[in-house]
Scaffold this active site. Structure first.
Site, PDB file in Angstrom:
ATOM      1  N   LYS A   1      18.986  13.097   6.846  1.00 23.28           N
ATOM      2  CA  LYS A   1      19.331  14.056   7.895  1.00 23.28           C
ATOM      3  C   LYS A   1      20.672  13.666   8.523  1.00 23.28           C
ATOM      4  CE  LYS A   1      16.874  16.117  11.915  1.00 23.28           C
ATOM      5  NZ  LYS A   1      15.596  16.075  12.676  1.00 23.28           N
TER       6      LYS A   1
ATOM      7  N   SER B   1      13.376  20.576  13.356  1.00 21.29           N
ATOM      8  CA  SER B   1      14.811  20.568  13.202  1.00 21.29           C
ATOM      9  C   SER B   1      15.284  20.035  11.842  1.00 21.29           C
ATOM     10  CB  SER B   1      15.453  19.711  14.302  1.00 21.29           C
ATOM     11  OG  SER B   1      15.032  18.371  14.198  1.00 21.29           O
TER      12      SER B   1
ATOM     13  N   SER C   1       9.383  17.899  14.154  1.00 23.29           N
ATOM     14  CA  SER C   1      10.553  18.284  13.350  1.00 23.29           C
ATOM     15  C   SER C   1      10.517  17.955  11.876  1.00 23.29           C
ATOM     16  CB  SER C   1      11.809  17.641  13.927  1.00 23.29           C
ATOM     17  OG  SER C   1      12.402  18.518  14.821  1.00 23.29           O
TER      18      SER C   1
END
Ligand code: GLN
Length: 486
Positions: free
Chosen positions: A68, A143, A167
């Protein structure tokens, strides 16, 4: 077997028997990353140069993966999908990245996220929305949106994300893959951009429970650079996948999972609960007891507002370093206050500004007692309730979401009264630091749905073992987008 369908064991064997080289795997992954980028947008940065420098060989040596874009990677652009960091190239490595680099795992790209890891839609990234590869009119969730899409598409067998409220575990559900958040502190957060420090976890996506165990084995352990990191429990989470679940006990929350709790359930909710009930049947068939438990609905309804209060307060404080003074995308001004004002006004999207306003408001002296401290009390009440339940039960099992991934525009960063509990119970895992895993459990309208299992703190091995056994009662292990979705 085709690269994109291979699990970590398959890839390991192919490399070890010289039927394929790690560089070939990287080339395959890189090709897929470019192929899907324009349609789905999983990456902020795609790495085009192969690099594998293993200092200590292990099961991940030579295996491609994605990270990420809120994990610091020295020399590689790290934006947290925010305009304010759009040109930021860090000078230090996150511990997770360092461990993977030292293992010789091969970075394929930095994944797109909701700006600064706030949000759950995958639509607030500065480089555009991430689409759900199962159906591009739907979102993948966030996310950790790009990580979920990369693993669901088979670009990489695993991806590292962060999970502050849900997330990783929610986008995993929308992508038909596994999402695992270990116990708070199990994996070092050094170099992960802080969102809400009391809730932030490193978490990961994979396509099987075993792969989640493999990756966690490599990443876990104490880190001098993260004072919240836990001493290694010395367990091998693959070895503890012994399939012995007889006599284990799970519960689910009646107020969220029993259709009688709803006045007017939609077809989607009815189908979701039906899918969940099938999983419960499977559990019973393998010797797991599942019981319904009632929890005070006023505490459950307060989960989301409490999460918002606590996380926005912490986010406001954590992100006060983004001023444009030391680093970041500076917009000039006459005074340092002007620089900060201009940089922050330009650098953040509306969602982020709204959350900082909420955070500042709840932290104001006159509001702290009523808002911030009350939210902390709710958190304590639910965590204590869970601790009490974990004396009797080995874990909680719930649908991971109230339904399939929403269409674009159907969901935003606001409070939804519909299915308030079902859509938000995953934050319980962050409130208590509990190990928690999402595994795919079928399809509704050709879109994946999933269940989530959450266990007591430190019992990562138990949660993985139960999840692995339940995964074995279904047909979704290893699935990628395009597999028969029934
Ligand atoms: N969806 C939650 C939020 O909006 C969780 C985000 C996260 O876990 N990083 O904040």
């Amino acid at each position: 077997m085709e690269y994109k369908k291979m699990l970590i064991d398959d890839l390991r064997e192919s490399i070890d028997t010289n039927s394929v080289s790690s560089e070939d795997l990287f080339k395959e992954a890189n090709k897929l990353a470019h192929e899907y980028q324009s349609d789905i947008n999983p990456f902020v940065t795609i790495i085009d140069k192969y690099s594998c420098r293993a200092k200590e060989k292990n099961i991940l040596t030579g295996i491609p993966y994605a990270l990420k874009d809120n994990f610091s990677t020295s020399g590689i652009l790290t934006t947290a999908s925010s305009n304010i960091l759009k040109n930021y190239v860090p000078v230090y490595d996150a511990t997770v990245y360092k461990k993977l680099k030292n293992s010789g795992a091969v970075l394929v790209g930095k994944n797109t996220l909701d700006e600064l890891a706030m949000g759950g839609t995958g639509t607030t990234c500065h480089t555009g929305v991430v689409k759900n590869p199962w159906n591009t009119s739907r979102l993948i969730g966030g996310s950790s949106a790009g990580g979920a899409a990369s693993v669901a598409l088979g670009i990489v067998p695993f991806a590292i994300g962060s999970d502050t409220g849900d997330s990783v575990r929610k986008p995993a559900a929308f992508g038909g893959i596994v999402g695992f958040k270990p116990t708070y502190g199990r994996i070092s957060r050094y170099g992960l951009f802080a969102f809400a420090s009391s809730l932030d976890h490193v978490a990961l996506f994979s396509r099987s429970v075993k792969d989640a165990a493999i990756v966690t084995n490599v990443l876990k352990g104490q880190d001098d650079l993260d004072m919240t990191s836990l001493k290694d429990d010395g367990k091998d989470y693959v070895a503890t996948l012994n399939n012995d679940v007889k006599g284990k006990k799970l519960f689910y929350i009646k107020e969220a999972c029993n259709l009688e709790a709803y006045d007017n359930p939609s077809d989607m909710l009815v189908n979701t609960i039906e899918n969940f009930n099938k999983v419960i049947e499977n559990c019973k068939n393998i010797g797991i007891t599942v019981e319904e438990v009632s929890i005070d609905v006023s505490i459950l309804n307060a989960l989301y507002p409490s999460y918002m209060t606590i996380s926005c307060a912490e986010a406001t404080s954590n992100n006060s370093n983004l001023t444009g003074i030391q680093f970041g995308n500076r917009i000039d001004g006459d005074t340092y206050e002007d620089i900060m004002f201009n940089t922050r006004t330009n650098g953040f999207s509306e969602l982020i500004k709204r959350r900082f306003v909420i955070g500042s408001y709840v932290l104001q002296k006159e509001n702290q007692e009523k808002l911030f401290l009350n939210a902390c009390r709710v958190r304590r009440m639910i965590v204590e309730k869970m601790h009490e339940l974990f004396k009797t039960y080995d874990g909680m099992i719930m649908p991971a979401s109230g339904g399939i991934a929403p269409k674009f525009g159907e969901r935003s960063d606001t409070l939804s009264n519909e299915y308030l509990i079902l859509e938000n119970h995953l934050v319980i895992g962050n409130f208590g630091g509990f190990p928690s895993i999402t595994i795919p459990s079928g399809f509704i309208d050709n879109m994946p749905v999933a269940v989530n299992i959450t266990g007591d703190i430190f019992k990562d091995d138990l949660v993985l073992n139960i999840a692995n056994k339940i995964e074995g009662t279904m047909n979704y292990k290893g699935q990628i987008v395009g597999d028969k979705n029934v």
